[in-house]
Design an enzyme around this catalytic site. Sequence first.
Site, PDB file in Angstrom:
ATOM      1  N   GLU A   5      -5.986  20.052  26.522  1.00 12.20           N
ATOM      2  CA  GLU A   5      -5.380  20.860  25.689  1.00 12.20           C
ATOM      3  C   GLU A   5      -5.283  20.876  24.310  1.00 12.20           C
ATOM      4  O   GLU A   5      -5.096  19.876  23.958  1.00 12.20           O
ATOM      5  CB  GLU A   5      -4.130  20.926  26.471  1.00 12.20           C
ATOM      6  CG  GLU A   5      -4.271  21.540  27.746  1.00 12.20           C
ATOM      7  CD  GLU A   5      -3.004  20.922  28.955  1.00 12.20           C
ATOM      8  OE1 GLU A   5      -2.350  20.652  29.223  1.00 12.20           O
ATOM      9  OE2 GLU A   5      -3.404  21.309  29.952  1.00 12.20           O
ATOM     10  N   ALA A  44      -4.299  23.779  33.039  1.00 16.52           N
ATOM     11  CA  ALA A  44      -4.451  23.162  33.753  1.00 16.52           C
ATOM     12  C   ALA A  44      -4.833  21.934  33.928  1.00 16.52           C
ATOM     13  O   ALA A  44      -6.238  22.460  33.872  1.00 16.52           O
ATOM     14  CB  ALA A  44      -4.625  24.449  34.427  1.00 16.52           C
ATOM     15  N   GLU A  45      -4.622  20.978  34.325  1.00 19.98           N
ATOM     16  CA  GLU A  45      -4.859  19.832  34.212  1.00 19.98           C
ATOM     17  C   GLU A  45      -6.212  19.651  35.284  1.00 19.98           C
ATOM     18  O   GLU A  45      -7.148  18.739  35.299  1.00 19.98           O
ATOM     19  CB  GLU A  45      -3.635  18.630  34.557  1.00 19.98           C
ATOM     20  CG  GLU A  45      -3.484  18.165  33.216  1.00 19.98           C
ATOM     21  CD  GLU A  45      -2.184  19.322  32.557  1.00 19.98           C
ATOM     22  OE1 GLU A  45      -2.102  20.557  33.677  1.00 19.98           O
ATOM     23  OE2 GLU A  45      -1.360  19.296  31.619  1.00 19.98           O
ATOM     24  N   GLN A  89      -2.498  15.707  28.226  1.00 21.65           N
ATOM     25  CA  GLN A  89      -2.294  15.703  26.589  1.00 21.65           C
ATOM     26  C   GLN A  89      -0.666  14.453  27.187  1.00 21.65           C
ATOM     27  O   GLN A  89      -0.191  13.817  25.811  1.00 21.65           O
ATOM     28  CB  GLN A  89      -1.088  16.852  26.278  1.00 21.65           C
ATOM     29  CG  GLN A  89      -0.757  16.847  24.964  1.00 21.65           C
ATOM     30  CD  GLN A  89      -0.206  18.579  25.303  1.00 21.65           C
ATOM     31  OE1 GLN A  89       0.667  18.936  25.183  1.00 21.65           O
ATOM     32  NE2 GLN A  89      -1.596  19.068  24.160  1.00 21.65           N
ATOM     33  N   PHE A  90      -0.359  14.720  27.819  1.00 25.05           N
ATOM     34  CA  PHE A  90       0.696  13.248  28.191  1.00 25.05           C
ATOM     35  C   PHE A  90       0.601  12.543  29.356  1.00 25.05           C
ATOM     36  O   PHE A  90       0.634  13.550  30.323  1.00 25.05           O
ATOM     37  CB  PHE A  90       1.748  13.173  28.446  1.00 25.05           C
ATOM     38  CG  PHE A  90       3.127  13.348  26.579  1.00 25.05           C
ATOM     39  CD1 PHE A  90       3.418  12.717  26.479  1.00 25.05           C
ATOM     40  CD2 PHE A  90       2.416  14.966  25.676  1.00 25.05           C
ATOM     41  CE1 PHE A  90       3.406  12.264  24.062  1.00 25.05           C
ATOM     42  CE2 PHE A  90       2.468  14.687  24.211  1.00 25.05           C
ATOM     43  CZ  PHE A  90       3.445  14.043  23.949  1.00 25.05           C
ATOM     44  N   ASP A  91       0.867  11.046  29.781  1.00 29.66           N
ATOM     45  CA  ASP A  91       0.709  10.542  30.812  1.00 29.66           C
ATOM     46  C   ASP A  91       1.576  11.285  32.090  1.00 29.66           C
ATOM     47  O   ASP A  91       0.426  11.278  33.199  1.00 29.66           O
ATOM     48  CB  ASP A  91       1.794   9.080  30.974  1.00 29.66           C
ATOM     49  CG  ASP A  91       2.409   9.315  29.938  1.00 29.66           C
ATOM     50  OD1 ASP A  91       3.661  10.284  30.183  1.00 29.66           O
ATOM     51  OD2 ASP A  91       2.946   9.093  28.978  1.00 29.66           O
ATOM     52  N   GLY A  92       3.000  12.055  31.859  1.00 27.87           N
ATOM     53  CA  GLY A  92       3.221  12.571  33.129  1.00 27.87           C
ATOM     54  C   GLY A  92       3.037  13.845  33.677  1.00 27.87           C
ATOM     55  O   GLY A  92       3.055  14.423  34.831  1.00 27.87           O
ATOM     56  N   PHE A  93       1.244  14.032  31.990  1.00 28.37           N
ATOM     57  CA  PHE A  93       0.853  16.210  33.302  1.00 28.37           C
ATOM     58  C   PHE A  93      -0.746  15.447  33.255  1.00 28.37           C
ATOM     59  O   PHE A  93      -1.463  16.575  33.675  1.00 28.37           O
ATOM     60  CB  PHE A  93       0.705  16.720  31.445  1.00 28.37           C
ATOM     61  CG  PHE A  93       1.964  16.742  31.493  1.00 28.37           C
ATOM     62  CD1 PHE A  93       3.139  16.910  31.798  1.00 28.37           C
ATOM     63  CD2 PHE A  93       1.857  16.606  29.958  1.00 28.37           C
ATOM     64  CE1 PHE A  93       4.100  17.077  31.491  1.00 28.37           C
ATOM     65  CE2 PHE A  93       2.936  16.761  28.772  1.00 28.37           C
ATOM     66  CZ  PHE A  93       4.287  16.967  29.936  1.00 28.37           C
ATOM     67  N   PRO A 115      -0.780  16.988  37.982  1.00 23.28           N
ATOM     68  CA  PRO A 115      -1.997  18.328  38.940  1.00 23.28           C
ATOM     69  C   PRO A 115      -2.834  17.997  39.019  1.00 23.28           C
ATOM     70  O   PRO A 115      -3.847  18.800  40.008  1.00 23.28           O
ATOM     71  CB  PRO A 115      -1.718  19.342  37.565  1.00 23.28           C
ATOM     72  CG  PRO A 115      -0.158  19.038  36.743  1.00 23.28           C
ATOM     73  CD  PRO A 115      -0.198  17.694  37.084  1.00 23.28           C
ATOM     74  N   HIS A 149       6.834  12.311  29.095  1.00 21.92           N
ATOM     75  CA  HIS A 149       6.358  11.993  27.900  1.00 21.92           C
ATOM     76  C   HIS A 149       5.918  11.133  27.952  1.00 21.92           C
ATOM     77  O   HIS A 149       5.377  10.406  26.669  1.00 21.92           O
ATOM     78  CB  HIS A 149       7.091  13.296  26.566  1.00 21.92           C
ATOM     79  CG  HIS A 149       6.733  14.077  27.163  1.00 21.92           C
ATOM     80  ND1 HIS A 149       7.396  15.044  27.462  1.00 21.92           N
ATOM     81  CD2 HIS A 149       5.771  15.121  26.231  1.00 21.92           C
ATOM     82  CE1 HIS A 149       7.247  16.370  27.084  1.00 21.92           C
ATOM     83  NE2 HIS A 149       6.008  16.169  26.325  1.00 21.92           N
TER      84      HIS A 149
HETATM   85  C1  TPP Z   1       1.543  20.431  33.359  1.00 24.97           C
HETATM   86  C2  TPP Z   1       1.613  20.094  31.773  1.00 24.97           C
HETATM   87  N1  TPP Z   1       0.543  19.884  31.053  1.00 24.97           N
HETATM   88  C3  TPP Z   1       0.664  19.651  29.933  1.00 24.97           C
HETATM   89  C4  TPP Z   1       1.740  19.950  29.254  1.00 24.97           C
HETATM   90  C5  TPP Z   1       2.552  19.620  27.205  1.00 24.97           C
HETATM   91  N2  TPP Z   1       3.250  21.283  26.662  1.00 24.97           N
HETATM   92  C6  TPP Z   1       4.216  21.316  26.571  1.00 24.97           C
HETATM   93  S1  TPP Z   1       4.541  22.864  26.352  1.00 24.97           S
HETATM   94  C7  TPP Z   1       2.945  23.388  25.945  1.00 24.97           C
HETATM   95  C8  TPP Z   1       2.269  24.510  26.315  1.00 24.97           C
HETATM   96  C9  TPP Z   1       3.012  25.706  26.680  1.00 24.97           C
HETATM   97  O1  TPP Z   1       2.355  27.043  26.656  1.00 24.97           O
HETATM   98  P1  TPP Z   1       3.548  28.407  27.220  1.00 24.97           P
HETATM   99  O2  TPP Z   1       3.166  28.154  28.547  1.00 24.97           O
HETATM  100  O3  TPP Z   1       3.130  29.481  26.549  1.00 24.97           O
HETATM  101  O4  TPP Z   1       4.934  28.244  26.901  1.00 24.97           O
HETATM  102  P2  TPP Z   1       5.660  28.695  25.452  1.00 24.97           P
HETATM  103  O5  TPP Z   1       5.454  26.831  24.504  1.00 24.97           O
HETATM  104  O6  TPP Z   1       4.750  29.081  24.670  1.00 24.97           O
HETATM  105  O7  TPP Z   1       6.972  28.761  25.936  1.00 24.97           O
HETATM  106  C10 TPP Z   1       2.058  22.376  26.849  1.00 24.97           C
HETATM  107  C11 TPP Z   1       0.333  22.473  26.594  1.00 24.97           C
HETATM  108  C12 TPP Z   1       3.328  20.152  29.937  1.00 24.97           C
HETATM  109  N3  TPP Z   1       4.366  20.236  29.101  1.00 24.97           N
HETATM  110  N4  TPP Z   1       2.965  20.088  31.049  1.00 24.97           N
END
Ligand code: TPP
Lengths: 424, 424, 358, 358
Positions: free
Chosen positions: D47, D77-78, D100-104, D107, D147
């Site tokens: 991502e 989507a991980e 992107q971060f450990d906690g993700f 999935p 995070h």
């Molecule tokens: C499972 C997961 N993967 C990655 C992230 C890192 N991350 C935080 S916000 C984001 C983008 C989210 O986009 P969207 O669903 O369109 O929501 P928006 O931030 O635009 O409101 C990502 C990749 C996360 N929080 N959770």
Amino acid sequence: MAAVPGSPESPGSPYHPTTARDAAARGAAGLRGQPTPSEVIAGLRATSHGDDLVQLLSPEGTLTAHEDFPFEVDAELLRALYRDMVLVRRFDREGNALQRQGQLSIWVPLLGQEAAQIGAGRALRPSDMAFPSYREHGVAWCRGVDPTQLLGIFRGTDHCGWDPKATRFNCYTIVIGNQVLNATGYAMGQRFDGAIGSPEADGESRNEATIAFFGDGATSQGDVHEGMVFAAAFDAPVVFYCQNNQWAISEPVEKQSRVPLWERSTGYGFPGVRVDGNDVVACLAVTHWALEECRSGNGPVMIEAFTYRMDAHTTSDDPTRYRLADEEQHWKLLDPIERVKVHLSRQGMADQEFFDSVGAEADELAARFRAHCIAMPKPPPERIFANVYSEPHHQLAEQQAEYLAYLASFEGDHDAATPGQVTR
Amino acid sequence: MAAVPGSPESPGSPYHPTTARDAAARGAAGLRGQPTPSEVIAGLRATSHGDDLVQLLSPEGTLTAHEDFPFEVDAELLRALYRDMVLVRRFDREGNALQRQGQLSIWVPLLGQEAAQIGAGRALRPSDMAFPSYREHGVAWCRGVDPTQLLGIFRGTDHCGWDPKATRFNCYTIVIGNQVLNATGYAMGQRFDGAIGSPEADGESRNEATIAFFGDGATSQGDVHEGMVFAAAFDAPVVFYCQNNQWAISEPVEKQSRVPLWERSTGYGFPGVRVDGNDVVACLAVTHWALEECRSGNGPVMIEAFTYRMDAHTTSDDPTRYRLADEEQHWKLLDPIERVKVHLSRQGMADQEFFDSVGAEADELAARFRAHCIAMPKPPPERIFANVYSEPHHQLAEQQAEYLAYLASFEGDHDAATPGQVTR
Amino acid sequence: MSDGVVPHPHAAPPDSADSKPVTLAKALNMSLRAAMDEDPKVIVMGEDVGKLGGVFRVTDGLQKDFGDHRVLDTPLAESGIIGTAVGLAMRGYRPVAEIQFDGFVFPGFDQIVSQVAKVTYRSQGAWSMPLVIRIPFGGGIGAVEHHAEAPESFFCHIGGLRVVACSTAQDAYDMLRAAIACDDPVVFFEPKRRYWEKGALSLTDAALTDAALTDAAAERERPPACFSSVVRRPGTDVTVVSYGPSMPILHAAADAAATEGRSLEVIDLRTLSPLDLGPVLESVRKTGRLVVVSEAPRESSITADIAARVTEEAFYSLAAPVLRVAGFDTPYPPSRLEEDYLPDLDKVLDAVDRALAF
Amino acid sequence: MSDGVVPHPHAAPPDSADSKPVTLAKALNMSLRAAMDEDPKVIVMGEDVGKLGGVFRVTDGLQKDFGDHRVLDTPLAESGIIGTAVGLAMRGYRPVAEIQFDGFVFPGFDQIVSQVAKVTYRSQGAWSMPLVIRIPFGGGIGAVEHHAEAPESFFCHIGGLRVVACSTAQDAYDMLRAAIACDDPVVFFEPKRRYWEKGALSLTDAALTDAALTDAAAERERPPACFSSVVRRPGTDVTVVSYGPSMPILHAAADAAATEGRSLEVIDLRTLSPLDLGPVLESVRKTGRLVVVSEAPRESSITADIAARVTEEAFYSLAAPVLRVAGFDTPYPPSRLEEDYLPDLDKVLDAVDRALAF
Ligand SMILES: Cc1ncc(C[n+]2csc(CCOP(=O)(O)OP(=O)(O)O)c2C)c(N)n1
Ligand SMILES: Cc1ncc(C[n+]2csc(CCOP(=O)(O)OP(=O)(O)O)c2C)c(N)n1
Ligand SMILES: [Mg+2]
Ligand SMILES: [Mg+2]
């Protein structure tokens, strides 16, 4: 909405401006950090929503009725919605400022999404349940969560500063999309409790519904899919409310889907609607309708609120790396607050005094928000061990006791030891 | 297909025969272990596919052309398909028998799905790649995997008895749906390699495609969704081939979806087709078309092969607990092999000698299958440690050495120790 | 039971009116039924748990008697099962979610890590999470891939969860009742290869209460907990501990060792997180030797944790290092090799020998 | 380097033409770039890894130079990222997937457990799985929930994976090259709070080869491996080991202890699975005391594993039990409390004191 260059029907690949073939055609040299022409078109295209968008209040401030979503709109309502949006925007901007000044680790701005959130939030009844993502400060406002209660998450003093049960506004969820399943489960419970489908009495009903908020990026997650599958399987009274703000951090919505996101619902056999997410009246009317569908037993329903993230993803983000200022400029013309103000003024529904008083109220709120933030103390170390479990847990009790004893061992130290620094 | 009672368009809840409201209406007392009337209707309904089903060879043996899926069908092809199906069914039945006789721990029957699998399997070119689930013995057959190579999994001597790379037929995947993402990734690689979209030369092309097999139940898994999202995002040349055999163990397809499964594809913006999964010609023609779409760069494509699991889920399953014999009887009339035989006979494309010879070949195959199975030895204990990694791994080498030394320590024992029994 | 020693489960059950031999699977079924009878908020959900009664028949007959509102056949998606169970728990239900086999819990892992285990903490206690996740686990049944795993260590590593494993019919009944009554999430491991083994089941009220389960714990003056470890058989020379499917092996080992004049103390952990190390430490202070037995791979596992903690807390009592009989650090092998992979009598006795040789 | 002792990374880098101080993030970036330059099959996916260059800029500029065929911004989507990476690896690619971060990562956990780790085993070696999963991990950056986690123990428990963590710019570069070159799946942990710390980076050919990395290992005559543990600083009184983000704390502790006349031997594990316990055992046989430091929670963790194995293999050498400085068994707390949660200098020194007091 204003016509924009780069029609979505233009040949080529309207939803796929950067396919491999495009890239191959222009070669690796075509990628130079700046958006390519097709990306620019895609960005602007995103402002063109197709014919399927439900809009009641145009960017120019003209209010029209929609036959599928009848909704009574009076001056009082419009003033209230205006006030909501102005106040929410104001403390949102203050959040950004507090982060810049080192009072918050991070802030997640909602700028541009006020209508999408206030419209949805004001359609909810107190007995309904809401599951936010992490940007829903406007919905929080409508649920009676005080803005100052949002601060702890971003200042690092808590993971959730309000009572999600009492407010019926769940804690923010940061793992993208996984709250959608929790929302579906909650809605299944509403159905099992018989809290849907009962007849109204005196215009009042004990019917309930649930709403799940998520972003355009979230639609790609398996959990969002499974939420829709379960909701359809169990006729759960849940509204899937997708705020398509065109971006998931640096990725445009075209990375997630070839087709408008509301169309996902057709694959599951429940209705989907695309609403102008910058039109607070349309968001209110459509969400009202969707919640009623759910309450009367016809759920689930999906709503795509077509809007725009006017600020960075978070205060840590730098959108100049991936999108053009032109795009942001374009969306400014579609501002969700401005059109309500124009309508109120033009229709004589509000005078300058009203606007001034809302402005003053906003400034007061911002000042209170700021003062509260700055005064928030570091929580005591016991908090690390608190509420991990609802019932007593000997292992954590031991770890806590041991750690507190360890901390206490520094207290005699002459140099007024701060744990975490060299104290010897 | 024959008309059946309980039209899908009947009012009530065609896709939701057991909604809460139904259940509430009849009370808990309505649940008595036997299918309810609405479940019976649902079961039979499943045999009615709606108007959207692609069929070329009717259950009565009548062959018609389909304008969207033109395909040249001659006697030789039909005889070959007939032979495939008979042979596959024969060793499948032998698998059941071997399990009953204690030679296999379990067998997963494909009975009833021969056409869906042979049709798809025969549409593949050697250069295409296939990702099966665990029931695709018919596809394995088409990929040149010898049926005896399937036995190890079910006898417990290996997790995959063929070379998935050489055969371009991946190992069986048992975790429902997760191979769909692997298939999508492989197809992305085909695209990145430039193995799609190039012009044909001499009717030959180096274009490739991938096919992913999964069941009706699998459609609910997040991974299948994500596979479709990624495939759409990267224009991956993958055919999502869903064998809807109406059941996921004891759960009818209505538990997974309100609407026909092929409609999922519309939510992602790629084409979907429902084909008569008991019609080998239609499965072949539609899969051929779908693979060509992928090879020429128009992937992905979804196919729902509408078929029926005529046997138990596995030899461990007891379907009498959850479905009626009537339903199974009904589907017998739609047998995938019978209609080809009728057509071949009626059109004089095959005589009794042909049918007899295929029967004899099938018996030979079954005998070889059985003999091979019974002779399969327990693998040596070293196998536990082999191929965990592709490169040397000191920790496992140590664990292996230690364990073999431990085993060797029993060898001097007078009572010819078998490890795992008391030997002291 | 107050001394933490319960009768040898292989001994004939006491022939009383309120005790009868039932299979472990049946005990679980009875436990679910009793919990559902008592509290309308208890619901059962999972794949094939309805008319089929689950592939192991643990939920047999429940949908028939309680209706499909309370016994939910769900779509085929584990994240969906866990994730909706979380929402149902927030709504006031007490869901008992079944994962069909150990190897299929992983699609639901994010929901377990990020929601189930954290909802109470995140909400500062506003939400409790009275959710039970039942997982048939372990090998020895000749099954295909993913049907014979021992994933318990993953869950022990997650703060916010409780993890338990039952090994007798009586515990199956009592512990599942306690898990359902607990306001915290409990990952409940069931030794699938012991489902059809019979054991005494007494339904006296005492057995039903939390109190009975925590008796031993209370006596050692530790805080109340749903579950506690128990000495199954007293001994003096070597302590052997395990849980779930390997317990009968420990009893057999104690029998075999006795014929050689060696006395093994057998402990059933029952609770894997938090560990109830009291009985183990007490035993080790006596025997000086500990063998930990588990089907799970070794690295970063529950057996490592027990070894580390016992060594830290009873360092001077140990005459030998804590030895482990555990799965190899490989994927689970094809089932014809599982007897080589799994702990068995010989391996346990070998470890006992090695412990004594130190 | 042949004695397994490398220079103190906090020491000034040798001022030579082929060595320059760069941030750890930059070293990773250079490593990716070099690998992509060398082998067209190396691709980067995740991502925001494209135009944005990743939220930590580790992939900065790569899409610009290698194109969007080789640096893929994926849907959000991980499981999709890991699952398609598996397919790409089967197709002959060498994907480097960023979480992107450990906690993700959770999935994607099922794909890691059931496919990434098992594909080679299942196929009897027909498929190799040259996949690197990069995960920025650990706390200390004042971030919101999910995070700041340390999930490495989960992966150490999975047979079929290799798990490593880098702590210096040089290792970041070398180990990532080695991980990409490895035909096995490698979960590559990056200490996110050290991303902006600078260290010497020498790009001599020797540093690029596997051989250099396994030198020490080879000398101890163990089988070749991608990675090995290393003594960072020799000492005589107490052995302290860690990896990734806590390494600077260990160096500081050694400095502080030295002022009190105590000599700590500092070891950087680098490889978490398989462990390379040779240097640790060698050290413990000398010092008799071991402190293991990690941000991860304690139960069923990598620190438990090290304690268990070292105790088993060096029982008579130990003058004190292996002590652990680790995360508490709670979810990661709000960030204003993380200094209480995380290992720090005081906690390490306290453990050293306790080890010496035994
Ligand atoms: C499972 C997961 N993967 C990655 C992230 C890192 N991350 C935080 S916000 C984001 C983008 C989210 O986009 P969207 O669903 O369109 O929501 P928006 O931030 O635009 O409101 C990502 C990749 C996360 N929080 N959770
Ligand atoms: C992730 C996962 N959950 C549960 C199971 C147990 N299980 C095996 S087959 C099956 C039903 C699959 O149904 P479907 O997808 O329709 O395929 P079919 O067996 O009908 O071919 C289930 C639940 C599994 N293998 N994997
Ligand atoms: Mg967005
Ligand atoms: Mg099926």
